[in-house]
Design a protein around this motif. Structure first.
Motif, PDB file in Angstrom:
ATOM      1  N   VAL A 137       0.871  -1.179   0.000  1.00  0.00           N
ATOM      2  CA  VAL A 137       0.000   0.000   0.000  1.00  0.00           C
ATOM      3  C   VAL A 137       0.904   1.224   0.000  1.00  0.00           C
ATOM      4  CG1 VAL A 137      -1.723   1.331   1.280  1.00  0.00           C
ATOM      5  CG2 VAL A 137      -1.861  -1.177   1.248  1.00  0.00           C
ATOM      6  N   HIS A 138       0.584   2.215  -0.846  1.00  0.00           N
ATOM      7  CA  HIS A 138       1.442   3.397  -0.933  1.00  0.00           C
ATOM      8  C   HIS A 138       0.619   4.601  -1.375  1.00  0.00           C
ATOM      9  CE1 HIS A 138       4.577   6.106  -2.626  1.00  0.00           C
ATOM     10  NE2 HIS A 138       5.330   5.588  -1.673  1.00  0.00           N
ATOM     11  N   ASN A 139       0.257   5.445  -0.410  1.00  0.00           N
ATOM     12  CA  ASN A 139      -0.484   6.660  -0.711  1.00  0.00           C
ATOM     13  C   ASN A 139       0.116   7.791   0.119  1.00  0.00           C
ATOM     14  OD1 ASN A 139      -2.324   8.795  -0.958  1.00  0.00           O
ATOM     15  ND2 ASN A 139      -4.084   7.415  -1.145  1.00  0.00           N
ATOM     16  N   LEU A 140       1.005   8.572  -0.496  1.00  0.00           N
ATOM     17  CA  LEU A 140       1.687   9.649   0.224  1.00  0.00           C
ATOM     18  C   LEU A 140       0.751  10.809   0.553  1.00  0.00           C
ATOM     19  CD1 LEU A 140       5.105   9.874  -1.690  1.00  0.00           C
ATOM     20  CD2 LEU A 140       4.580   8.634   0.422  1.00  0.00           C
ATOM     21  N   ARG A 141      -0.317  10.956  -0.222  1.00  0.00           N
ATOM     22  CA  ARG A 141      -1.220  12.092  -0.019  1.00  0.00           C
ATOM     23  C   ARG A 141      -1.963  12.010   1.310  1.00  0.00           C
ATOM     24  NH1 ARG A 141      -4.157  11.297  -5.880  1.00  0.00           N
ATOM     25  NH2 ARG A 141      -2.267  11.324  -7.164  1.00  0.00           N
ATOM     26  N   THR A 142      -2.154  10.804   1.816  1.00  0.00           N
ATOM     27  CA  THR A 142      -2.967  10.623   3.023  1.00  0.00           C
ATOM     28  C   THR A 142      -2.130  10.254   4.246  1.00  0.00           C
ATOM     29  OG1 THR A 142      -3.355   8.298   2.430  1.00  0.00           O
ATOM     30  CG2 THR A 142      -4.987   9.913   1.683  1.00  0.00           C
ATOM     31  N   ALA A 149      -3.707   2.276  10.735  1.00  0.00           N
ATOM     32  CA  ALA A 149      -3.818   2.514   9.293  1.00  0.00           C
ATOM     33  C   ALA A 149      -5.279   2.765   8.952  1.00  0.00           C
ATOM     34  CB  ALA A 149      -3.291   1.317   8.503  1.00  0.00           C
ATOM     35  N   TYR A 150      -5.490   3.362   7.789  1.00  0.00           N
ATOM     36  CA  TYR A 150      -6.843   3.571   7.291  1.00  0.00           C
ATOM     37  C   TYR A 150      -7.499   2.225   6.982  1.00  0.00           C
ATOM     38  CZ  TYR A 150      -5.304   8.410   6.530  1.00  0.00           C
ATOM     39  OH  TYR A 150      -4.811   9.682   6.686  1.00  0.00           O
ATOM     40  N   ASP A 151      -8.824   2.198   7.045  1.00  0.00           N
ATOM     41  CA  ASP A 151      -9.547   0.948   6.767  1.00  0.00           C
ATOM     42  C   ASP A 151      -9.241   0.432   5.372  1.00  0.00           C
ATOM     43  OD1 ASP A 151     -10.668   1.017   9.280  1.00  0.00           O
ATOM     44  OD2 ASP A 151     -12.607   1.817   8.606  1.00  0.00           O
ATOM     45  N   TRP A 152      -9.181   1.330   4.388  1.00  0.00           N
ATOM     46  CA  TRP A 152      -8.912   0.889   3.019  1.00  0.00           C
ATOM     47  C   TRP A 152      -7.495   0.332   2.877  1.00  0.00           C
ATOM     48  CZ3 TRP A 152      -4.846   3.771   1.460  1.00  0.00           C
ATOM     49  CH2 TRP A 152      -4.722   5.089   1.961  1.00  0.00           C
ATOM     50  N   ALA A 153      -6.556   0.886   3.650  1.00  0.00           N
ATOM     51  CA  ALA A 153      -5.188   0.375   3.606  1.00  0.00           C
ATOM     52  C   ALA A 153      -5.118  -1.023   4.213  1.00  0.00           C
ATOM     53  CB  ALA A 153      -4.247   1.322   4.344  1.00  0.00           C
ATOM     54  N   ILE A 154      -5.809  -1.199   5.323  1.00  0.00           N
ATOM     55  CA  ILE A 154      -5.838  -2.511   5.976  1.00  0.00           C
ATOM     56  C   ILE A 154      -6.483  -3.545   5.062  1.00  0.00           C
ATOM     57  CG2 ILE A 154      -6.838  -3.791   7.913  1.00  0.00           C
ATOM     58  CD1 ILE A 154      -6.546  -1.218   9.582  1.00  0.00           C
ATOM     59  N   GLU A 155      -7.569  -3.153   4.379  1.00  0.00           N
ATOM     60  CA  GLU A 155      -8.281  -4.096   3.511  1.00  0.00           C
ATOM     61  C   GLU A 155      -7.413  -4.505   2.313  1.00  0.00           C
ATOM     62  OE1 GLU A 155     -11.447  -6.402   1.792  1.00  0.00           O
ATOM     63  OE2 GLU A 155     -10.771  -5.848   3.800  1.00  0.00           O
ATOM     64  N   PHE A 156      -6.775  -3.561   1.665  1.00  0.00           N
ATOM     65  CA  PHE A 156      -5.937  -3.903   0.514  1.00  0.00           C
ATOM     66  C   PHE A 156      -4.764  -4.773   0.953  1.00  0.00           C
ATOM     67  CE2 PHE A 156      -2.872  -3.464  -2.849  1.00  0.00           C
ATOM     68  CZ  PHE A 156      -3.635  -3.405  -4.001  1.00  0.00           C
ATOM     69  N   ASP A 157      -4.156  -4.444   2.067  1.00  0.00           N
ATOM     70  CA  ASP A 157      -3.048  -5.236   2.589  1.00  0.00           C
ATOM     71  C   ASP A 157      -3.511  -6.649   2.922  1.00  0.00           C
ATOM     72  OD1 ASP A 157      -0.200  -5.198   3.814  1.00  0.00           O
ATOM     73  OD2 ASP A 157      -1.433  -5.906   5.484  1.00  0.00           O
ATOM     74  N   ARG A 158      -4.695  -6.766   3.509  1.00  0.00           N
ATOM     75  CA  ARG A 158      -5.219  -8.083   3.887  1.00  0.00           C
ATOM     76  C   ARG A 158      -5.482  -8.955   2.666  1.00  0.00           C
ATOM     77  NH1 ARG A 158      -9.747 -10.706   3.719  1.00  0.00           N
ATOM     78  NH2 ARG A 158     -10.886  -8.935   2.825  1.00  0.00           N
ATOM     79  N   VAL A 159      -6.129  -8.401   1.650  1.00  0.00           N
ATOM     80  CA  VAL A 159      -6.446  -9.176   0.446  1.00  0.00           C
ATOM     81  C   VAL A 159      -5.158  -9.622  -0.246  1.00  0.00           C
ATOM     82  CG1 VAL A 159      -7.482  -9.059  -1.851  1.00  0.00           C
ATOM     83  CG2 VAL A 159      -8.695  -8.100   0.116  1.00  0.00           C
ATOM     84  N   THR A 160      -4.199  -8.726  -0.345  1.00  0.00           N
ATOM     85  CA  THR A 160      -2.923  -9.070  -0.976  1.00  0.00           C
ATOM     86  C   THR A 160      -2.229 -10.188  -0.206  1.00  0.00           C
ATOM     87  OG1 THR A 160      -2.681  -6.796  -1.773  1.00  0.00           O
ATOM     88  CG2 THR A 160      -0.698  -8.155  -1.720  1.00  0.00           C
ATOM     89  N   ALA A 190       0.233   5.417   8.427  1.00  0.00           N
ATOM     90  CA  ALA A 190      -1.151   4.955   8.256  1.00  0.00           C
ATOM     91  C   ALA A 190      -1.517   4.593   6.822  1.00  0.00           C
ATOM     92  CB  ALA A 190      -2.145   6.002   8.784  1.00  0.00           C
ATOM     93  N   SER A 191      -0.659   4.908   5.846  1.00  0.00           N
ATOM     94  CA  SER A 191      -1.034   4.648   4.454  1.00  0.00           C
ATOM     95  C   SER A 191       0.092   4.044   3.627  1.00  0.00           C
ATOM     96  CB  SER A 191      -1.512   5.943   3.787  1.00  0.00           C
ATOM     97  OG  SER A 191      -0.462   6.897   3.737  1.00  0.00           O
ATOM     98  N   ILE A 192       1.143   3.551   4.286  1.00  0.00           N
ATOM     99  CA  ILE A 192       2.217   2.834   3.590  1.00  0.00           C
ATOM    100  C   ILE A 192       2.390   1.486   4.280  1.00  0.00           C
ATOM    101  CG2 ILE A 192       4.658   2.775   2.993  1.00  0.00           C
ATOM    102  CD1 ILE A 192       4.657   5.757   2.833  1.00  0.00           C
ATOM    103  N   SER A 193       2.062   0.416   3.571  1.00  0.00           N
ATOM    104  CA  SER A 193       2.243  -0.925   4.133  1.00  0.00           C
ATOM    105  C   SER A 193       3.695  -1.351   3.967  1.00  0.00           C
ATOM    106  CB  SER A 193       1.342  -1.939   3.423  1.00  0.00           C
ATOM    107  OG  SER A 193       1.693  -3.260   3.801  1.00  0.00           O
ATOM    108  N   MET A 194       4.284  -1.778   5.082  1.00  0.00           N
ATOM    109  CA  MET A 194       5.662  -2.264   5.045  1.00  0.00           C
ATOM    110  C   MET A 194       5.724  -3.781   4.882  1.00  0.00           C
ATOM    111  SD  MET A 194       7.614   0.359   5.120  1.00  0.00           S
ATOM    112  CE  MET A 194       9.214  -0.283   5.635  1.00  0.00           C
ATOM    113  N   ARG A 195       4.580  -4.417   4.686  1.00  0.00           N
ATOM    114  CA  ARG A 195       4.552  -5.879   4.536  1.00  0.00           C
ATOM    115  C   ARG A 195       5.550  -6.339   3.489  1.00  0.00           C
ATOM    116  NH1 ARG A 195       1.150  -9.866   5.804  1.00  0.00           N
ATOM    117  NH2 ARG A 195      -0.495  -8.413   6.455  1.00  0.00           N
ATOM    118  N   SER A 196       6.348  -7.310   3.852  1.00  0.00           N
ATOM    119  CA  SER A 196       7.355  -7.869   2.957  1.00  0.00           C
ATOM    120  C   SER A 196       7.237  -9.383   2.990  1.00  0.00           C
ATOM    121  CB  SER A 196       8.765  -7.434   3.407  1.00  0.00           C
ATOM    122  OG  SER A 196       8.862  -6.022   3.481  1.00  0.00           O
TER     123      SER A 196
END
Length: 284
Positions: free
Chosen positions: A190-195, A205-216, A274-280
């Motif tokens: 997840v990578h959204n610098l604007r938020t 993290a934002y709900d949308w960030a958590i959801e995208f990270d979870r699905v991935t 809150a809007s950059i996932s560090m998941r590796s």
């Protein structure tokens, strides 16, 4: 252990098979992670020690960075790639960083002729001086391999092309793992610098960030790797997670290079700002 001196003098087409190298996708986050003593950097250091402790450590790193976008695809093919500071507004200590790892023109030529650009019979183009090692590469490789003695080649991305073509190039890169090549995708799930919220904790993290990270993460854990190409089907969630695609695409190259019997393991789970996932993830 591989004799790197003799390998350097051996044509790539004649190199012996090696134990299959792992594949990495690394969330690199802020450039400051390269110099701050935080948990992200500490895990990169530990991972590098683990990889160097293998019976056959990597003798070449092929890195796909979110920060090198080109029309078509290119490989760095210079003997001494420069360190690129492709950012602004950070402390001088970050601009003082150098990563003097060598390149490998012979390997670049071999890879160029071994991988065709999707939809054509054209080989990967060679860049003999324009680019170098941008912070998507050196910010993670310097903590992992501080001696800077493993040659590094960067592969650019054409972000105008569909996700399936990036995955397809990863498939073509897979045989390099049998030649001692460590394939590293460097971006962010997840990578959204604007938020970004700089006061947010790692577990916020934002709900949308958590959801995208979870699905991935579910696609990866359940080995549904081609499904990673369908990320835009998440609609507004995907648009918020990636206003532009470049930080997600390196994941597709890494996933494309994975074999059916490789097992994934996650590390550095959490968020920055809150809007950059560090998941590796490492596949091996």
């Amino acid at each position: 252990m591989l004799d790197t001196a003799s390998l350097a003098a051996t044509p790539w087409s004649d190199l012996p098979a090696t134990e299959r190298m792992p594949v990495l996708f690394v969330g690199h986050g802020s450039p400051m992670n390269a110099i701050e003593d935080n948990r992200w950097r500490q895990r990169w250091q530990a991972l590098g020690h683990e990889l160097l402790s293998r019976a056959q450590p990597p003798h070449l790193i092929l890195c796909i960075s979110a920060h090198w976008l080109t029309p078509g695809w290119r490989l760095t093919a210079m003997a001494q790639p420069r360190t690129i500071h492709d950012f602004g507004g950070f402390p001088q200590a970050l601009f003082d960083q150098r990563y003097p790892a060598p390149g490998d023109p012979s390997a670049a030529r071999f890879i160029s002729q071994s991988v065709l650009q999707p939809g054509s019979s054209l080989p990967l183009a060679l860049d003999e001086g324009e680019w170098g090692l941008d912070h998507g590469a050196w910010s993670i490789l310097k903590p992992m391999f501080p001696a800077a003695d493993i040659p590094v080649i960067l592969l650019s991305m054409d972000d105008s092309r569909p996700a399936t073509e990036h995955f397809a190039i990863g498939r073509q890169l897979a045989p390099l793992r049998e030649r001692g090549v460590l394939i590293v995708g460097s971006g962010n799930v997840v990578h959204n610098l604007r938020t970004m919220r700089r006061d947010a904790a790692d577990n916020q993290a934002y709900d949308w960030a958590i959801e995208f990270d979870r699905v991935t993460a579910e696609h990866i854990a359940q080995k549904r790797l081609p499904s990673l190409c369908d990320f835009q089907q998440l609609g507004a969630v995907a648009q918020m997670a990636h206003p532009s695609w470049e930080h997600y695409l390196p994941l597709l190259y890494a996933a494309g290079a994975v074999s059916e019997d490789d097992e994934p393991s996650f590390f550095n789970e959490g968020f920055q700002g809150a809007s950059i996932s560090m998941r590796s993830v490492m596949w091996r």
